[in-house]
Design a protein around this motif. Structure first.
Motif, mmCIF file in Angstrom:
data_model
loop_
_atom_site.group_PDB
_atom_site.id
_atom_site.type_symbol
_atom_site.label_atom_id
_atom_site.label_comp_id
_atom_site.label_asym_id
_atom_site.label_seq_id
_atom_site.Cartn_x
_atom_site.Cartn_y
_atom_site.Cartn_z
ATOM 1 N N PHE A 88 4.052 -3.580 4.621
ATOM 2 C CA PHE A 88 4.701 -3.457 3.321
ATOM 3 C C PHE A 88 4.387 -2.109 2.695
ATOM 4 O O PHE A 88 3.277 -1.605 2.805
ATOM 5 C CB PHE A 88 4.158 -4.587 2.425
ATOM 6 C CG PHE A 88 4.865 -4.738 1.119
ATOM 7 C CD1 PHE A 88 6.049 -5.452 1.042
ATOM 8 C CD2 PHE A 88 4.322 -4.180 -0.049
ATOM 9 C CE1 PHE A 88 6.693 -5.619 -0.185
ATOM 10 C CE2 PHE A 88 4.966 -4.343 -1.266
ATOM 11 C CZ PHE A 88 6.159 -5.067 -1.338
ATOM 12 N N CYS A 89 5.396 -1.525 2.073
ATOM 13 C CA CYS A 89 5.136 -0.284 1.323
ATOM 14 C C CYS A 89 5.023 -0.624 -0.158
ATOM 15 O O CYS A 89 6.009 -1.063 -0.759
ATOM 16 C CB CYS A 89 6.245 0.732 1.520
ATOM 17 S SG CYS A 89 6.057 2.141 0.406
ATOM 18 N N PRO A 90 3.838 -0.432 -0.761
ATOM 19 C CA PRO A 90 3.684 -0.804 -2.173
ATOM 20 C C PRO A 90 4.547 0.056 -3.092
ATOM 21 O O PRO A 90 4.922 -0.384 -4.170
ATOM 22 C CB PRO A 90 2.189 -0.583 -2.441
ATOM 23 C CG PRO A 90 1.661 0.204 -1.313
ATOM 24 C CD PRO A 90 2.603 0.059 -0.159
ATOM 25 N N LYS A 91 4.887 1.271 -2.660
ATOM 26 C CA LYS A 91 5.703 2.124 -3.534
ATOM 27 C C LYS A 91 7.174 1.700 -3.492
ATOM 28 O O LYS A 91 7.815 1.544 -4.527
ATOM 29 C CB LYS A 91 5.564 3.575 -3.117
ATOM 30 C CG LYS A 91 6.264 4.506 -4.102
ATOM 31 C CD LYS A 91 6.014 5.964 -3.791
ATOM 32 C CE LYS A 91 6.914 6.846 -4.637
ATOM 33 N NZ LYS A 91 7.369 8.014 -3.882
ATOM 34 N N CYS A 92 7.701 1.525 -2.248
ATOM 35 C CA CYS A 92 9.110 1.134 -2.124
ATOM 36 C C CYS A 92 9.320 -0.332 -2.471
ATOM 37 O O CYS A 92 10.439 -0.746 -2.766
ATOM 38 C CB CYS A 92 9.608 1.383 -0.705
ATOM 39 S SG CYS A 92 9.540 3.094 -0.201
ATOM 40 N N GLY A 93 8.250 -1.120 -2.382
ATOM 41 C CA GLY A 93 8.381 -2.545 -2.651
ATOM 42 C C GLY A 93 9.136 -3.298 -1.581
ATOM 43 O O GLY A 93 9.754 -4.328 -1.834
ATOM 44 N N MET A 115 2.104 5.139 7.796
ATOM 45 C CA MET A 115 2.699 5.715 6.597
ATOM 46 C C MET A 115 4.183 5.356 6.492
ATOM 47 O O MET A 115 4.930 5.487 7.450
ATOM 48 C CB MET A 115 2.578 7.241 6.609
ATOM 49 C CG MET A 115 1.160 7.760 6.842
ATOM 50 S SD MET A 115 -0.087 7.102 5.688
ATOM 51 C CE MET A 115 0.313 8.062 4.236
ATOM 52 N N CYS A 116 4.569 4.905 5.308
ATOM 53 C CA CYS A 116 5.985 4.661 5.035
ATOM 54 C C CYS A 116 6.716 6.001 5.070
ATOM 55 O O CYS A 116 6.113 7.055 4.869
ATOM 56 C CB CYS A 116 6.124 4.026 3.661
ATOM 57 S SG CYS A 116 7.834 3.813 3.109
ATOM 58 N N ARG A 117 8.009 5.984 5.317
ATOM 59 C CA ARG A 117 8.776 7.226 5.293
ATOM 60 C C ARG A 117 8.704 7.929 3.940
ATOM 61 O O ARG A 117 8.962 9.110 3.831
ATOM 62 C CB ARG A 117 10.246 6.950 5.641
ATOM 63 C CG ARG A 117 10.482 6.788 7.137
ATOM 64 C CD ARG A 117 11.943 6.516 7.404
ATOM 65 N NE ARG A 117 12.174 6.156 8.797
ATOM 66 C CZ ARG A 117 12.659 6.997 9.716
ATOM 67 N NH1 ARG A 117 12.952 8.223 9.392
ATOM 68 N NH2 ARG A 117 12.839 6.591 10.949
ATOM 69 N N CYS A 118 8.352 7.163 2.885
ATOM 70 C CA CYS A 118 8.240 7.770 1.559
ATOM 71 C C CYS A 118 6.905 8.479 1.377
ATOM 72 O O CYS A 118 6.679 9.140 0.378
ATOM 73 C CB CYS A 118 8.431 6.723 0.463
ATOM 74 S SG CYS A 118 6.988 5.670 0.209
ATOM 75 N N GLY A 119 5.986 8.327 2.329
ATOM 76 C CA GLY A 119 4.721 9.036 2.250
ATOM 77 C C GLY A 119 3.543 8.173 1.804
ATOM 78 O O GLY A 119 2.414 8.631 1.757
HETATM 79 ZN ZN LIG Z 1 7.626 3.617 0.870
#
Ligand SMILES: [Zn+2]
Length: 989
Positions: free
Chosen positions: A199-204, A456-460
């Motif tokens: 899970f990416c906490p930033k992208c949700g 790492m998510c693609r968003c960093g």
């Molecule tokens: Zn992300």
């Protein structure tokens, strides 16, 4: 047979590669237009022709393609073109995958003015700056790169049926995916519930492989958390090896990080600050009460909940506060990290003074042995650390050391007496038992963590594990589903075969996969429209959709007409076509045609992709096909290939060695790029592309072109001429061998090997032929042979270098397209062993003589060849025949030869000669013996006489040939007696 007309469209270019390159570009355009006009790659059902259906994973249009992408698609195209020439009605379609994170994240990065990305887009891919603004909208970005990639695919000459193109956000495709998910749900393959996901906490959002940097699949592990205690405060130590709790000597904390005291559900835990945040994603209520530095806790004592012993908290740098709870139990007897960390602090006891720990207290911390493993001492961790010479707790070798100890203990280890009721159990068994018992007794719980973190998510942002509630999952964990997937795999051809075990592993390992998310582009779950199906779930059976999409487009069918019943009929044959057509307001003819087109092309004959899609997409494809389609429609083959390196290095933006595909095409030409990405590696290996390879391919193509241009000016043979010389027969015979080898290689998609046969090996023979016939006047036989060689070579090269081959085909005066002509087949009646042996004799004599000249430094005036006496041939054949059935015995050979009148008088010579031959024949490969037995006898004197002019020219000396028994021979050094069959004796002076 050949045209004498000059190429109508173009003038033959001057001899420099720049102008030839321009010329090649014109050829490419010309043939791409002609293919399109003649619609030769548009495949419709044809009951008189067997079909072959090839697909390759559709691309995400989130950036232009580079040369690395070219390999997989080119290979699929070469495969399609090869099968087409083998007489199949081949379908190769293409679509574009708009769904999911790849496009979304890229557009977002652009919208956030990501400098790296803007630099890549403008510097590497030369996208105009003004354009970038438009591309911040995901759909606009997808459209833009869709067109860019498609243009590249046309420019490189892929034989795609573009009528079947679609995108995954087309409303019609959405209806198809909705149908698929209804089928999955009704079959019980979908479930809703709480499961841990990456899970990416930033992208949700949940993240899968295509959502992470570097395409890493997040691997989720369940750690056992053992509750060490200081009064009511719990130190929850996270471990993957709960059975080692009996060997814990201390607790490790990182002195330089922050730890917190927090209420976690109904208990008080001491955990790292990072852990406190992450546990909230795993359905735990966390309230932080107090924050400490790790140092403040060192030197305290806690109690082992199993053994009730009191142990120290000690400092360790290797403890990563972001991993699980940040609290680590130390088992120095069996864990290499712990062993090394303990050794480290024992060396500097003074450092522990500040924590109030005496050196006696530290000395009393000793590794405890609790597992017995064959070929290890009491302390396996110590053994391996010494073996690998590890000194420092931050040494990366500790990862390998840990794995190695674990592997041995897990497979061969037994629990010792000090483990109480677990005594005698295998480690594999004790591991689960201890965990379960501790949890039941309230002494432990579990947390999830990514085993391959950091991912790492693609968003960093670093990904974590989240327990998602009310999430929709595809349940790849169902045992009976796994069994079907295995069944499909067993029947499937896997190329390269070495990858099969990976699929087996993935099928066993897969479990519930989150299949929908709340944002992005794609198809909504038909029964819960808040959710959008993610990109590795909406791409598993779309090969079926290609077979019918052209009807949808051609008949302008609306998405609403594509009901569940509609697809049920087309793909499963359910229901009455007349009724369904009526309901859908469609002609039943169309419906029936779609059904029969699907049944014509399905099952899929070959699926192409890169190796890295095995753990997800390719295995999902297998699973989903078995869930939805009957067994006779399951896929039949998967082909995967490795990466492309650039001059030996990984292609990467930071190395600045990425060549955009279209730029490469403009610079090197389509055919040289196609050859360049396939000529350096077989499927399993990484290919090594370089501009110099593309250039050398261009040079080869130019040479071939000029040769054909020169050749087609001449008159040529219409039929097989009556008088073929031995050298002609030799060339034709060799050609059959090259055709056979290239065909065998192409059948296994060993394209590198095929290129080797078609270009290099065949050319070598062809050049020899031209040298041998250089003196000959143009006559029909020679022209006929050259025509035969070119005809086969052009056809075999056509799947790989189609543009140039079309042009050559036309120059040769052949009809239609080489792309739709037939692949050559080796003609056994043209194999001529005697001709091949004749020529081998000349090659050998030339080589042997040159070697003698080099070794002696003599520039000869005259070279004498002595060919073997007839009796030597008789002995030779006898020994060969004998060697077929058993180990040859000299006395037996002699006895049999003695019965022959003509040989009686020279039995002594024969004995000498035969004993020498025996050694030689013993070493000879069986195949060679077989060939030689088929040949009665070579007339070596005649062969050498016939080749005399050629040899004279090559060796620059007079040549005289004698038979060994010629009494008038000139033989001052008595060399003639050394002559053997296939190897005349040589004397030079
Ligand atoms: Zn992300």
């Amino acid at each position: 047979m050949f045209s004498t007309r000059k190429n109508k469209t173009f003038n033959i270019p001057q001899t420099n590669s720049k102008s030839f390159m321009d010329f090649l570009k014109k050829i490419e355009e010309k043939w791409q237009k002609r293919w399109q006009k003649a619609k030769i790659f548009e495949a419709n059902p044809n009951p008189r022709k067997p079909k072959y259906y090839v697909t390759v994973a559709y691309p995400y249009p989130n950036s232009p393609q580079h040369i690395g992408h070219g390999r997989t698609y080119t290979l699929a195209d070469v495969h399609a073109r090869y099968m087409r020439m083998r007489g199949y009605n081949v379908l190769l379609p293409m679509a574009f995958h708009y769904t999911g994170t790849p496009v979304l994240a890229m557009a977002k990065r652009l919208a956030e003015n990501d400098e790296d990305l803007i630099r890549d887009f403008t510097n590497i891919y030369k996208i105009p700056k003004e354009k970038l603004k438009e591309l911040t909208e995901p759909i606009a970005m997808a459209h833009y790169f869709h067109q860019e990639i498609k243009t590249g695919m046309k420019e490189i000459g892929y034989s795609i049926d573009w009528r079947r193109e679609f995108t995954t956000v087309d409303p019609h495709y959405n209806r198809f995916i909705e149908w698929q998910f209804q089928k999955l749900r009704k079959g019980g393959y979908i479930k809703r519930g709480s499961h841990p996901v990456g899970f990416c906490p930033k992208c949700g959002n949940p993240v899968g492989m295509h959502d992470t940097k570097g395409d890493v699949e997040p691997e989720i592990g369940e750690f056992t958390v053992i509750k060490f205690k200081q009064d009511n405060l719990i130190f929850p130590a996270a471990t993957l090896r709960p059975e080692t709790v009996f060997g814990v000597t201390n607790i490790w904390l990182n002195p330089n990080n922050n730890y917190v005291k927090a209420n976690v559900d109904s208990e008080q835990w001491l955990i790292s600050q990072e852990s406190a945040k992450k546990l909230q994603h795993q359905k735990r209520k966390v309230k932080v009460l107090e924050t400490f530095r790790g140092k403040q806790l060192i030197g305290r004592q806690v109690e082992n909940p199993i053994t009730n012993t009191k142990i120290l908290i000690l400092p360790a740098d290797f403890v990563d506060p972001r991993n699980a709870t940040g609290v680590v139990m130390s088992v120095p007897g069996h864990a290499p990290y712990d062993y090394v960390a303990l050794e480290n602090i024992k060396k500097t006891p003074s450092k522990l003074k500040e924590y109030g720990i005496s050196s006696e207290a530290i000395d009393s911390v000793k590794p405890i042995s609790l597992i017995e493993v064959p070929s290890y001492s009491e302390i396996p961790a110590g053994d391996i650390v010494k073996k690998m010479q590890i000194q420092d707790q931050r040494d990366p070798k500790l990862e390998d050391a840990t794995k190695e100890v674990y592997r041995h203990e897990f497979h061969n280890g037994k629990m010792k007496q000090n483990t109480g009721k677990y005594f005698g159990m295998s480690v594999a068994e004790a591991k689960d038992k201890v965990k379960q018992d501790l949890i039941n007794e309230g002494k432990a719980t579990t947390v999830y963590e990514l085993l391959n973190r950091p991912v790492m998510c693609r968003c960093g942002t670093e990904c974590i594990v989240k327990i998602l509630e009310d999430q929709w999952f595809i349940d790849y964990g169902r045992p009976e589903w796994k069994a079907s997937a295995h069944k499909n795999l067993e029947k499937m051809e896997i190329l390269p075969e070495e990858m099969r075990s990976e699929y087996q592993y993935v099928i066993d390992w897969l479990h519930e996969k989150a299949c929908a998310r709340k944002s992005g582009m794609g198809t909504r779950l038909p029964w819960d429209r808040d959710w959008i199906i993610e990109s590795l779930s909406d791409s598993t059976i779309y090969m079926a959709y290609y077979t019918i999409v052209r009807y949808i487009k051609e008949n302008k069918i609306h998405a609403e007409q594509l009901t569940e019943e509609f697809f049920d009929y087309i793909f499963l044959g359910k229901g009455s076509p007349v009724e369904i057509a009526k309901k859908a307001k469609l002609g039943s003819k169309i419906l029936k045609a779609m059904r029969s087109e699907f049944l014509y092309f399905y099952p899929l004959d070959s699926r192409h992709s890169a190796h890295e899609l095995i753990p997800n997409h390719l295995t999902f494809m297998i699973f989903n096909h078995t869930a939805i389609f009957p067994e006779n429609l399951w896929p039949r083959q998967i082909v995967t290939n490795g990466h492309v390196l650039m001059e030996g290095a990984k292609m990467s933006k930071s190395f600045g060695n990425i060549i955009p595909l279209r730029e490469g095409l403009a610079k090197f030409g389509a055919d040289p790029i196609r050859l360049g990405v396939l000529a350096t590696a077989e499927l399993l290996q990484d290919a090594d592309f370089s501009p110099s390879i593309a250039k050398s391919m261009l040079v080869r193509l130019e040479r071939l072109y000029r040769f054909v241009a020169e050749f087609t000016k001449k008159k040529c043979a219409k039929k097989v001429p009556k008088t073929l010389l031995d050298i002609d027969k030799w060339m034709i015979s060799r050609l059959q061998d090259h055709i056979r080898k290239a065909t065998e290689a192409m059948d296994k998609l060993a394209v590198r090997k095929a290129i080797n046969s078609i270009i290099y090996e065949l050319d070598q023979d062809f050049q020899w032929y031209q040298k041998r016939t250089a003196e000959r006047k143009e006559n029909t036989a020679k022209t006929y042979v050259i025509g035969e060689v070119l005809d086969a070579q052009i056809r075999m090269l056509a799947p790989i270098a189609p543009h140039m081959c079309e042009e050559l085909w036309e120059m040769m005066g052949k009809k239609r397209f080489v792309s739709t002509s037939s692949w050559p087949t080796p003609d056994e009646t043209k194999v001529d062993l005697v001709a091949e042996e004749n020529e081998a004799l000349i090659m050998n004599m030339l080589e042997d003589t040159s070697n003698i000249m080099k070794a002696t430094g003599i520039k000869p005036k005259t070279i004498y060849y002595y060919t073997a006496a007839p009796w030597k041939w008789k002995v030779y054949r006898k020994v060969l025949q004998k060697s077929r059935s058993e180990k040859v015995k000299l006395n037996e050979v002699m006895r049999e030869l003695a019965s022959e009148e003509s040989l009686k008088k020279r039995m002594k010579d024969i004995a000498n000669f035969a004993s020498k031959l025996l050694k030689e024949v013993d070493k000879m490969p069986e195949k060679r013996t077989e060939t030689m037995l088929k040949i009665e006898k070579l007339d070596e004197t005649k062969i050498l006489e016939d080749a005399k002019n050629f040899l004279v020219q090559r060796l620059n000396a007079q040549i005289i040939v004698y038979n060994e028994e010629n009494s008038k021979r000139y033989d001052p050094k008595n060399k003639a007696i050394l002559a053997t069959p296939y190897r005349p004796a040589i004397f030079i002076e």
